[in-house]
Enzyme design. Structure first.
Site, short mmCIF file in Angstrom:
data_model
loop_
_atom_site.label_atom_id
_atom_site.label_comp_id
_atom_site.label_asym_id
_atom_site.label_seq_id
_atom_site.Cartn_x
_atom_site.Cartn_y
_atom_site.Cartn_z
N TYR A 24 0.86 -1.18 0.00
CA TYR A 24 0.00 0.00 0.00
C TYR A 24 0.91 1.25 0.00
CZ TYR A 24 -4.58 2.08 0.13
OH TYR A 24 -5.72 2.76 -0.22
N GLU A 50 4.54 7.93 -1.09
CA GLU A 50 5.80 8.62 -1.39
C GLU A 50 6.88 8.38 -0.34
OE1 GLU A 50 6.83 9.92 -4.22
OE2 GLU A 50 4.92 9.16 -4.93
N HIS A 68 7.51 5.39 1.10
CA HIS A 68 8.17 4.17 0.61
C HIS A 68 9.02 4.48 -0.62
CE1 HIS A 68 4.35 2.36 2.39
NE2 HIS A 68 5.28 1.68 3.04
N GLY A 104 12.78 3.76 7.06
CA GLY A 104 12.36 5.14 7.25
C GLY A 104 12.50 5.61 8.69
N GLN A 105 12.92 6.86 8.85
CA GLN A 105 12.98 7.49 10.18
C GLN A 105 11.59 7.62 10.79
OE1 GLN A 105 15.43 8.21 12.15
NE2 GLN A 105 14.25 9.34 13.68
N ASP A 151 9.57 5.37 11.40
CA ASP A 151 9.50 4.33 12.43
C ASP A 151 10.86 4.33 13.16
OD1 ASP A 151 6.85 2.81 11.74
OD2 ASP A 151 7.85 3.19 9.84
N MET A 162 3.46 10.60 6.07
CA MET A 162 2.77 9.63 5.21
C MET A 162 2.78 8.27 5.86
SD MET A 162 3.68 10.59 1.34
CE MET A 162 3.22 12.19 0.69
P1 AMP Z 1 5.70 -0.18 6.10
O1 AMP Z 1 5.18 -0.57 4.75
O2 AMP Z 1 4.80 0.72 6.86
O3 AMP Z 1 6.21 -1.36 6.88
O4 AMP Z 1 6.99 0.71 5.83
C1 AMP Z 1 8.07 0.23 5.05
C2 AMP Z 1 9.23 1.17 5.20
O5 AMP Z 1 8.88 2.48 4.75
C3 AMP Z 1 9.70 1.31 6.66
O6 AMP Z 1 11.11 1.35 6.69
C4 AMP Z 1 9.10 2.64 7.04
O7 AMP Z 1 9.82 3.30 8.07
C5 AMP Z 1 9.20 3.42 5.75
N1 AMP Z 1 8.26 4.53 5.74
C6 AMP Z 1 6.91 4.46 6.01
N2 AMP Z 1 6.37 5.69 5.98
C7 AMP Z 1 7.37 6.56 5.68
C8 AMP Z 1 7.45 7.98 5.52
N3 AMP Z 1 6.38 8.76 5.64
N4 AMP Z 1 8.65 8.51 5.23
C9 AMP Z 1 9.75 7.74 5.11
N5 AMP Z 1 9.74 6.39 5.25
C10 AMP Z 1 8.58 5.81 5.53
#
Ligand code: AMP
Length: 278
Positions: free
Chosen positions: A29, A32, A34, A144-145, A147, A181
C-alpha cells in the site's frame, strides 16, 4: 521488473545480481514515503529489490492485520516506475510454515515506547527482517525514520548479529500539511484527517522550544500535551523525549534527543517523531 512469489526463486535470482544490491522491505500500500526509500536505493545500488509482505507476526491480537490496506497492482506500477529490478512477494505459508519455531529478539531497545504498548511487535519485525535479509542478502537495506524505534532496533540487530550489510535510514516524508505519510492514514475519516497534523505541529513546537534554549524535557512535553489535547479527536498513547541511541527517557536534553509519540484517532494509531539537535 520481475515479481517473485516464492523463496527458492528469490534465492536463485540473487545468485546472479549485479552488486551492490539495495533492498527496501515494505508491507505494501505504497506511498511517497516508501518511494523515497526506493529512490535512495536506486541511486546507491546497481540492483534494487523491494519486498511486499504484510507480516502477521508483528501484529498484536487486537491490531489491524485482517484489514491492513492492500493494492498490489498499484504497488507494482509504482515500483516499476522507479526502476525497481525485482519485487519479492512471499506468502505466509512459505514464510511461516507449520511448526515454525525460531524468533529473533532485541532485548532492551524494544522495551520502551512502541514496545511498551505493542509487546510482541518488534519480535515479529526483527524475525521477518532477518528472514528477508537471509533470502535477499542485500548489500544495503533502506528503512524510514518515520519508524524511529524500528530503525534503531534493526541497526542494533544487524550489528549484534554481524549481518553483513549496511542499514540506511531515510528522512520522514510528509503530506503538505505535515502529517507523516503512512499506509494507515486511509483509515482516518475526514474529521480525523483534518485533526491529524497536530502530531507534527506539536513536534515542531518541541523543535522551536529547544531552538530557543529550552532543555527541560518535562516543560517541552507539557506544552506538547496541551497542544494535542486541544484536538478532541486525538488521544495520546505516549509522548516521549528519549536518548537517540538507547531510548532512555531524558529529563534534561544535552545535545540531541528523540521526540516521539503515538496518538490515536478512533481506532487508528498514528506515530511520528523528530530528532532535536540535528
Ligand atoms: P511499512 O510498509 O509501513 O512497513 O513501511 C516500510 C518502510 O517504509 C519502513 O522502513 C518505514 O519506516 C518506511 N516509511 C513508512 N512511511 C514513511 C514515511 N512517511 N517517510 C519515510 N519512510 C517511511
Amino acid at each position: 521488473m520481475i515479481v517473485i512469489e516464492n523463496i527458492p526463486d528469490m534465492v536463485y535470482l540473487r545468485l546472479n545480481l549485479k552488486e551492490p544490491v539495495g533492498f527496501v522491505p515494505t508491507m505494501g500500500y505504497l506511498h511517497e514515503g516508501h518511494m523515497s526509500l526506493v529512490k535512495k536505493a536506486r541511486a546507491e545500488n546497481r540492483t534494487v529489490i523491494a519486498s511486499i509482505y504484510v507480516n502477521p507476526t508483528q501484529f498484536g491480537p487486537n491490531e489491524d492485520l485482517a484489514k491492513y490496506p492492500r493494492n498490489l497492482e498499484r504497488d507494482l506500477a509504482m515500483l516499476d516506475k522507479e526502476g525497481t529490478d525485482a519485487v519479492f512477494f512471499p506468502e505466509d505459508k512459505d514464510m511461516y510454515p507449520a511448526g515454525y519455531d525460531t524468533w529473533v529478539t532485541v532485548d532492551n531497545l524494544t522495551k520502551p515506547l512502541e514496545g511498551n504498548v505493542r509487546p510482541t511487535h518488534f519480535r515479529g519485525v526483527t524475525t521477518v527482517v532477518t528472514k528477508l535479509f537471509n533470502i535477499v542478502r542485500p548489500t544495503n537495506a533502506y528503512f524510514g525514520q518515520k519508524d524511529a524505534q524500528q530503525a534503531l532496533v534493526i541497526k542494533k540487530m544487524a550489528a549484534d548479529l554481524n549481518m553483513n550489510l549496511k542499514v540506511v535510514v531515510c528522512p520522514t516524508i510528509r503530506e503538505p500539511d505535515g502529517l507523516a505519510m503512512s499506509s494507515r492514514n486511509v483509515y482516518l475519516n475526514p474529521e480525523q484527517r483534518k485533526a491529524a497534523p497536530v502530531l507534527y505541529k506539536s513536534l515542531q513546537m518541541a523543535q522551536e522550544l529547544f531552538a530557543n534554549g529550552e532543555k527541560n524535557a518535562d516543560v517541552i512535553l507539557g506544552q506538547m500535551t496541551t497542544l494535542i489535547q486541544k484536538e478532541p479527536l486525538g488521544k495520546i498513547d505516549y509522548i516521549s523525549i528519549s536518548d537517540t541511541e538507547t531510548l532512555a527517557e531524558l529529563k534534561i536534553i544535552k545535545k540531541t534527543a528523540l521526540v516521539s509519540m503515538a496518538v490515536k484517532f478512533g481506532n487508528t494509531r498514528l506515530i511520528d517523531n523528530v530528532i532535536l539537535g540535528m
